[in-house]
Design a protein around this motif. Structure first.
Motif, short mmCIF file in Angstrom:
data_model
loop_
_atom_site.label_atom_id
_atom_site.label_comp_id
_atom_site.label_asym_id
_atom_site.label_seq_id
_atom_site.Cartn_x
_atom_site.Cartn_y
_atom_site.Cartn_z
N THR A 118 0.85 -1.19 0.00
CA THR A 118 0.00 0.00 0.00
C THR A 118 0.89 1.25 0.00
O THR A 118 1.85 1.32 0.79
N PRO A 119 0.60 2.22 -0.88
CA PRO A 119 1.43 3.43 -0.90
C PRO A 119 1.43 4.13 0.46
O PRO A 119 0.38 4.24 1.11
N LEU A 120 2.60 4.61 0.86
CA LEU A 120 2.70 5.33 2.13
C LEU A 120 1.77 6.54 2.10
O LEU A 120 1.62 7.18 1.07
N GLY A 121 1.15 6.81 3.23
CA GLY A 121 0.22 7.95 3.31
C GLY A 121 -1.23 7.52 3.21
O GLY A 121 -2.14 8.26 3.57
N THR A 122 -1.47 6.29 2.70
CA THR A 122 -2.87 5.83 2.55
C THR A 122 -3.54 5.69 3.91
O THR A 122 -4.71 6.05 4.09
N SER A 123 -2.78 5.18 4.90
CA SER A 123 -3.41 4.98 6.22
C SER A 123 -3.81 6.32 6.84
O SER A 123 -4.84 6.42 7.49
N SER A 124 -3.00 7.39 6.58
CA SER A 124 -3.37 8.71 7.15
C SER A 124 -4.68 9.20 6.54
O SER A 124 -5.52 9.81 7.21
N ARG A 125 -4.85 8.93 5.24
CA ARG A 125 -6.07 9.40 4.56
C ARG A 125 -7.31 8.67 5.11
O ARG A 125 -8.34 9.29 5.37
N ILE A 126 -7.18 7.37 5.31
CA ILE A 126 -8.31 6.59 5.83
C ILE A 126 -8.57 6.96 7.30
O ILE A 126 -9.72 7.10 7.72
N LYS A 127 -7.46 7.15 8.03
CA LYS A 127 -7.58 7.54 9.45
C LYS A 127 -8.39 8.84 9.56
O LYS A 127 -9.32 8.95 10.36
N ALA A 128 -8.05 9.83 8.72
CA ALA A 128 -8.74 11.13 8.78
C ALA A 128 -10.23 10.94 8.48
O ALA A 128 -11.09 11.56 9.12
N LEU A 129 -10.55 10.07 7.51
CA LEU A 129 -11.96 9.92 7.13
C LEU A 129 -12.75 9.20 8.23
O LEU A 129 -13.86 9.62 8.58
N VAL A 130 -12.19 8.12 8.79
CA VAL A 130 -12.95 7.43 9.85
C VAL A 130 -13.13 8.36 11.05
O VAL A 130 -14.20 8.43 11.65
N GLU A 131 -12.08 9.13 11.35
CA GLU A 131 -12.18 10.05 12.51
C GLU A 131 -13.23 11.14 12.28
O GLU A 131 -13.88 11.59 13.20
N SER A 132 -13.40 11.53 11.01
CA SER A 132 -14.39 12.59 10.74
C SER A 132 -15.81 12.12 11.07
O SER A 132 -16.71 12.93 11.26
#
Ligand code: GLY
Length: 351
Positions: free
Chosen positions: A284-298
């Motif tokens: 998985t490209p680096l940075g993908t987990s931060s994007r998903i993390k931000a969306l679930v947290e929203s």
């Protein structure tokens, strides 16, 4: 009304999505079967909200019904509650030419579906899901099960409903927490199958904003599920991608005795863990987990959970996607495309 047909040979059924469809459900059920006995299973949260509308609509169409109410929560997805359902349905005199309806969220749907699959070797059943999670995932595709002390969904089968009636108005009475549980599954579909859906959710990152387009989100998620289930009804290949986040999520649910984290919360944290694993494994490209993390947290969902290595490995041992010393992890290659990666069970711990 939006319609989808699940085309599994000899077990085709329709999904009908429309605001207010609950109060017209008798009319659509009558298209399936002549008037008969109907056992409605629900829980004590849903019963006061929606059971009367269903019962009245069934009566208007000539059906006689009994309402069976179970306590809310994962504890009801048990062999003990199942046995109570069998008894109550047999007391009502149900036969194989009658009907069972699941009215509620995923727990009621899974429990009732398993009851329908096994009672008298199979009674037809209809799903009327009332939570977002059940509307976009668990009511479609025929997975039915109860839990064992060893883990979730360990006794179950595939038993397709005859019809799924989705009333988005039912979402209005959900707490924010239960609404967000469903959002975890919607985000899951975006990550594994549909970048545009993921972006649509990113552009409407709260309950208030996504509620304006929720009918379309429900339809798209059901359409994605239809594609996967038609290709692999019995979960031996492609369908496993729908378990993205669930290996880690089930471990979290179990570690907290199915009460610390709801299913959606555990899946949200599990998805972030899976993507961190994918990044670590170079898939998985680096940075993908931060994007998903931000969306679930929203949506107020947790993006991590305190879990130790031995709890994770214990849960991985009973994961249904396991074979010998391997477990199949679902890892995104990018947002919108996931792959299945058989992984040594001992190696799933990277934290
Ligand atoms: N909820 C995952 C599946 O139906 O396969």
């Amino acid at each position: 009304m939006q319609n989808l047909c699940i085309n599994i040979p000899n077990r085709e059924y329709e999904i009908k999505i429309e605001k207010g469809i609950l109060k017209n459900s008798g009319k659509f059920i009558k298209e399936l079967t002549k008037p008969c006995k109907v056992a409605i299973v629900t829980d004590s949260n849903v019963a006061p909200l929606y059971s009367q509308a269903l019962i009245s609509s069934l009566e208007e169409s000539g059906f006689s019904s009994v309402l069976i109410t179970v306590p809310p929560g994962e504890g009801s997805k048990s062999l003990k509650t199942l046995s109570t359902l069998y008894d109550k349905m047999l007391d009502f005199g149900i036969t194989r030419s009658d009907l069972i309806i699941a009215l509620g969220g995923g727990i009621v749907g899974d429990l009732t579906g398993f009851c329908a699959a096994t009672l008298l070797r199979g009674v037809p059943f209809v799903q009327i899901p009332t939570t977002l999670l059940a509307q976009i995932d668990s009511s479609v595709g025929g997975k039915v099960a109860v839990n064992l002390p060893h883990g979730k969904n360990l006794v179950g089968t595939f038993y397709q409903p005859k019809l799924v009636l989705i009333d988005p108005l039912c979402l209005d009475t959900l707490s924010d927490e239960i609404f967000s549980d469903g959002m975890a599954e919607a985000i899951k579909y975006g990550v594994i199958l549909d970048e545009k859906l993921f972006e649509k959710i990113e552009a409407t990152p709260s309950r208030a904003t996504i509620s304006k387009i929720i009918d379309d989100v429900i339809y798209r998620c059901c359409e994605l599920k239809k594609m996967v289930v038609e290709e692999d009804e019995l979960d031996t290949g492609r369908r496993m991608i729908l378990n993205f986040g669930h290996t880690f999520g089930h471990a979290i649910e179990k570690k907290y005795n199915f009460s610390g984290y709801s299913h959606g919360q555990a899946v949200a944290a599990g998805m972030v863990m899976a993507v961190q694993y994918g990044e670590h494994a170079g898939i998985t490209p680096l940075g993908t987990s931060s994007r998903i993390k931000a969306l679930v947290e929203s949506f107020g969902l947790p993006s991590d959970a305190k879990i130790d290595k031995s709890s994770l490995l214990d849960a991985v041992k009973v994961d249904k996607k396991g074979e010998g010393n391997l477990v199949t992890l679902v890892l995104p290659e990018k947002i919108g495309k996931a792959v299945l990666k058989p992984t040594e069970k001992e190696k799933v711990w990277i934290w």
